[in-house]
Design an enzyme around this catalytic site. Structure first.
Site, PDB file in Angstrom:
ATOM      1  N   VAL A  42       3.399  -6.465   0.592  1.00 55.76           N
ATOM      2  CA  VAL A  42       3.544  -8.175   0.494  1.00 55.76           C
ATOM      3  C   VAL A  42       2.176  -8.573  -0.360  1.00 55.76           C
ATOM      4  O   VAL A  42       2.369  -9.378  -1.112  1.00 55.76           O
ATOM      5  CB  VAL A  42       3.522  -8.627   1.744  1.00 55.76           C
ATOM      6  CG1 VAL A  42       2.245  -8.771   2.436  1.00 55.76           C
ATOM      7  CG2 VAL A  42       3.754 -10.361   1.463  1.00 55.76           C
ATOM      8  N   LYS A  43       1.209  -7.866  -0.531  1.00 60.57           N
ATOM      9  CA  LYS A  43      -0.152  -8.258  -1.054  1.00 60.57           C
ATOM     10  C   LYS A  43       0.225  -8.381  -2.507  1.00 60.57           C
ATOM     11  O   LYS A  43      -0.955  -8.479  -3.400  1.00 60.57           O
ATOM     12  CB  LYS A  43      -1.229  -7.455  -0.521  1.00 60.57           C
ATOM     13  CG  LYS A  43      -1.502  -7.447   0.714  1.00 60.57           C
ATOM     14  CD  LYS A  43      -2.175  -9.083   0.874  1.00 60.57           C
ATOM     15  CE  LYS A  43      -2.760  -9.380   2.472  1.00 60.57           C
ATOM     16  NZ  LYS A  43      -3.203 -10.487   2.732  1.00 60.57           N
ATOM     17  N   ASP A  44       1.022  -7.512  -3.051  1.00 63.72           N
ATOM     18  CA  ASP A  44       1.463  -7.640  -4.743  1.00 63.72           C
ATOM     19  C   ASP A  44       1.501  -9.021  -5.178  1.00 63.72           C
ATOM     20  O   ASP A  44       1.109  -9.481  -6.133  1.00 63.72           O
ATOM     21  CB  ASP A  44       2.705  -6.908  -5.066  1.00 63.72           C
ATOM     22  CG  ASP A  44       2.379  -5.272  -4.785  1.00 63.72           C
ATOM     23  OD1 ASP A  44       1.397  -4.813  -4.541  1.00 63.72           O
ATOM     24  OD2 ASP A  44       3.348  -4.539  -5.202  1.00 63.72           O
TER      25      ASP A  44
END
Length: 332
Positions: A42-44
């Site tokens: 999700v950190k993309d």
């Protein structure tokens, strides 16, 4: 339609109905498959929002270096996107994170600095060390470094409001009753909460908080207190970040590893999805929210990253036994 660059592959992840927990609760519980982002987490999205906004403001110069303190996933996102855009990446990471994330950052070419594990109030905390590194680089060569500052950079919250939250609304046809996830920086929970509350203020927003974090006590009692600990990486904090300020939180749950880990073990064995520890906390939180709301509701959570990123830890029976954590039968 073909993508023009790696950046076009970030977001628009599918929803997956989680059969076992849906059947257990009588609700439809969906996971947003953020592990399908190009960097595997999700950190993309956080990385994309921070980079693009910094470019627009002129804070990130061509050929510059992105500096960040991270538990790993944001660093991986910054590194792959930085590589695609011609930026260098310097990552400061606490040395207790999984070796798989460390190895991936090295493979991607990050300038990796491992530091001692310490509390946020300590000047040696990895976030503060990243800030000082960026300041020192800019002192020597002005404009050469950009500190991403994911915890307090609200471009993080913005990107989740503009993408993740809108996608969930569209994918559920507006028929969503609750959203819940854990907090690392607060960007995902606050941003998705903003988007969904704008669409329908009756949608419930929940916090799934691991042991060792102080947020559950803050949102239930108004004070930052923690107890216990968790093996889940990248979530659980002891302060209110700028991304989390004024977030609309309707309910909060404190969740132990013993309660959470069996959900991802069963999910792998029975539904074929291999996830990390933060997803275990999130799924456990979704179950608790479903029990709070009652049968017949539609709840969404975040499936943050692949379990292969933690194979040496939460999928290692020796590691689990040493911490008195449940070991699934198929792993023994």
């Amino acid at each position: 339609m073909a993508a023009n660059s790696l950046l076009d592959l970030v977001g628009n992840t599918p929803l997956l109905r989680l059969k076992a927990v849906s059947d257990l609760t009588g609700c439809d519980i969906y996971g947003k498959c953020e592990f399908l982002n190009p960097g595997g987490s999700v950190k993309d999205r956080t990385a994309l929002g921070i980079i693009r906004c910094a470019e627009q403001r002129g804070e990130l110069q061509p050929g510059g270096t992105i500096v960040e303190g991270t538990a790993g996933n944001t660093g991986i996102g910054l590194c792959i996107l930085g590589n695609a855009l011609g930026y260098k990446t310097r990552i400061v990471m606490p040395m207790n994170q999984s070796k798989e994330k460390l190895e991936q950052l090295e493979l991607l070419g990050a300038d990796l600095h491992l530091v001692q594990v310490t509390g946020y109030d300590d000047d040696k905390h990895y976030v503060h060390q990243a800030r000082r590194m960026a300041e020192e680089m800019n002192a020597k060569e002005p404009g050469s470094a950009f500190w991403a500052r994911q915890f307090d950079n609200t471009d993080n919250r913005w990107i989740h409001r503009e993408t993740t939250g809108q996608e969930i609304w569209t994918q559920t046809g507006g028929k969503v009753d609750g959203f819940i996830c854990s907090v690392g920086t607060g960007g995902t929970l606050a941003g998705v909460g903003d988007a969904l509350k704008d669409k329908n203020p009756n949608i419930k927003i929940g916090l799934a908080d691991p042991n060792g974090s102080s947020l559950y006590s803050f949102f239930t009692e108004g004070k930052l207190e923690s107890s216990g600990n968790s093996v889940a990486e990248g979530i659980g904090i002891s302060h209110i970040t700028q991304n989390l300020e004024d977030a609309s939180i309707d309910m909060a749950f404190r969740i132990s590893d013993q309660e959470a880990l069996p959900y991802i073990y069963d999910l792998l064995a029975e539904e074929g999805v291999c996830l990390g520890g933060s997803s275990a906390i999130n799924i456990a939180g979704a179950v608790l929210m479903a029990k709070e709301l009652g049968p017949g509701h539609k709840i969404v959570t975040i499936l943050c990253d692949y379990g292969t990123r933690y194979q040496s830890k939460i999928y290692n029976p020796t590691y689990l036994k040493a911490r008195n954590l449940p070991v699934p039968g198929w792993l023994r």
